[in-house]
Design a protein around this motif. Structure first.
Motif, mmCIF file in Angstrom:
data_model
loop_
_atom_site.group_PDB
_atom_site.id
_atom_site.type_symbol
_atom_site.label_atom_id
_atom_site.label_comp_id
_atom_site.label_asym_id
_atom_site.label_seq_id
_atom_site.Cartn_x
_atom_site.Cartn_y
_atom_site.Cartn_z
ATOM 1 N N GLY A 119 83.417 -24.850 -180.766
ATOM 2 C CA GLY A 119 83.055 -24.527 -179.393
ATOM 3 C C GLY A 119 82.209 -23.273 -179.323
ATOM 4 O O GLY A 119 82.347 -22.380 -180.129
ATOM 5 N N ASP A 123 83.639 -25.015 -171.883
ATOM 6 C CA ASP A 123 83.763 -26.479 -171.910
ATOM 7 C C ASP A 123 83.807 -27.024 -173.328
ATOM 8 O O ASP A 123 84.615 -27.900 -173.640
ATOM 9 C CB ASP A 123 82.615 -27.129 -171.134
ATOM 10 C CG ASP A 123 82.684 -26.846 -169.640
ATOM 11 O OD1 ASP A 123 83.803 -26.611 -169.129
ATOM 12 O OD2 ASP A 123 81.631 -26.847 -168.989
ATOM 13 N N ALA A 124 82.940 -26.530 -174.189
ATOM 14 C CA ALA A 124 82.912 -27.008 -175.573
ATOM 15 C C ALA A 124 84.213 -26.660 -176.294
ATOM 16 O O ALA A 124 84.724 -27.454 -177.087
ATOM 17 C CB ALA A 124 81.718 -26.413 -176.309
ATOM 18 N N GLN A 126 87.186 -26.372 -174.920
ATOM 19 C CA GLN A 126 88.194 -27.327 -174.446
ATOM 20 C C GLN A 126 88.063 -28.663 -175.170
ATOM 21 O O GLN A 126 89.056 -29.263 -175.566
ATOM 22 C CB GLN A 126 88.050 -27.564 -172.943
ATOM 23 C CG GLN A 126 88.525 -26.419 -172.098
ATOM 24 C CD GLN A 126 88.488 -26.783 -170.636
ATOM 25 O OE1 GLN A 126 89.413 -27.406 -170.150
ATOM 26 N NE2 GLN A 126 87.413 -26.413 -169.951
ATOM 27 N N ASP A 127 86.822 -29.129 -175.340
ATOM 28 C CA ASP A 127 86.588 -30.388 -176.049
ATOM 29 C C ASP A 127 87.097 -30.310 -177.485
ATOM 30 O O ASP A 127 87.721 -31.256 -177.974
ATOM 31 C CB ASP A 127 85.100 -30.740 -176.062
ATOM 32 C CG ASP A 127 84.569 -31.111 -174.685
ATOM 33 O OD1 ASP A 127 85.384 -31.389 -173.777
ATOM 34 O OD2 ASP A 127 83.332 -31.106 -174.520
ATOM 35 N N CYS A 128 86.817 -29.212 -178.163
ATOM 36 C CA CYS A 128 87.249 -29.071 -179.556
ATOM 37 C C CYS A 128 88.768 -29.112 -179.679
ATOM 38 O O CYS A 128 89.298 -29.642 -180.667
ATOM 39 C CB CYS A 128 86.706 -27.773 -180.147
ATOM 40 S SG CYS A 128 84.925 -27.787 -180.415
ATOM 41 N N CYS A 130 90.685 -30.941 -178.195
ATOM 42 C CA CYS A 130 91.147 -32.333 -178.083
ATOM 43 C C CYS A 130 91.108 -33.061 -179.419
ATOM 44 O O CYS A 130 91.574 -34.191 -179.527
ATOM 45 C CB CYS A 130 90.301 -33.089 -177.053
ATOM 46 S SG CYS A 130 90.547 -32.499 -175.379
ATOM 47 N N ARG A 177 97.594 -26.280 -174.418
ATOM 48 C CA ARG A 177 97.268 -27.361 -175.355
ATOM 49 C C ARG A 177 98.225 -27.418 -176.543
ATOM 50 O O ARG A 177 98.036 -28.206 -177.455
ATOM 51 C CB ARG A 177 95.837 -27.211 -175.855
ATOM 52 C CG ARG A 177 94.808 -27.379 -174.770
ATOM 53 C CD ARG A 177 94.676 -28.846 -174.340
ATOM 54 N NE ARG A 177 93.767 -29.023 -173.248
ATOM 55 C CZ ARG A 177 92.467 -29.277 -173.363
ATOM 56 N NH1 ARG A 177 91.928 -29.379 -174.555
ATOM 57 N NH2 ARG A 177 91.725 -29.418 -172.290
#
Length: 188
Positions: A119, A123-124, A126-128, A130, A177
């Motif tokens: 990231g 936003d990036a 948060q994606d990572c 996942c 998370r």
């Protein structure tokens, strides 16, 4: 290292001095998607390949650190996704986390190693978290010298209501998370 497209534009053409049937073409720089001269030292450092030592990003300012993150997204292209690993304890060296790009450089380094990507912004990141980037919660993150980032990022606010700093939001997101975050300070 990494590749960047170079846009060129044809500025003119004329019969070549080298012979009949050949054309001399004048090209001009038609692109603006190349690194600025200010981040050239980062590109020079990566020229021999991705870094293998920790904290090599630390001496750069926020612009240089952002360029570092840009290279990290390009340098680790893998044709087949790597499986994520979970669990374990990761140690984040927080001594140099004085801006948002530095925070993301340090987190990626703590989780995956020098020069890696995890990231480059909210936003990036948060994606990572996942999965699909090499590590996924649950795991423990021991953040050494966390007060450096807490102070440096106190005025950086992503929270729409303006209540939490970027540092606090990152810690909260990690905990939501499934990451156990341990904030440590240097001994007095």
């Amino acid at each position: 290292m990494a590749s960047r497209p170079v846009g060129l534009a044809v500025a003119g053409a004329r019969p070549s001095v080298l012979g009949e049937g050949l054309e001399d073409i004048t090209l001009t720089d038609g692109g603006d998607d190349r690194p600025s001269p200010a981040v050239r030292p980062v590109w020079e450092q990566w020229h021999q390949g991705p870094p293998t030592e920790p904290n090599l990003w630390a001496p750069y300012d926020a612009r240089g650190r952002a360029a570092w993150l840009d290279l990290s997204t390009r340098a680790w292209r893998v044709p087949v996704p790597r499986p994520d690993h979970s669990g374990g304890e990761h140690h984040l060296d927080g001594r140099f986390v004085t801006d948002v790009p530095g925070l993301h450089c340090a987190i990626a380094e703590a989780l995956l190693g020098p020069g890696r990507y995890f990231g480059r912004g909210w936003d990036a990141f948060q994606d990572c978290l996942c999965g699909g980037f090499g590590v996924a919660p649950p795991f423990a993150l021991v953040w050494h010298d966390s007060e450096v980032a807490r102070r440096a990022l106190a005025g950086v606010v992503e929270d729409p209501e303006g209540r939490l700093s970027y540092f606090e939001e990152i810690v909260r997101l990690l905990e939501r998370r499934g990451v156990t975050v341990v904030l440590r300070q240097p001994p007095c």
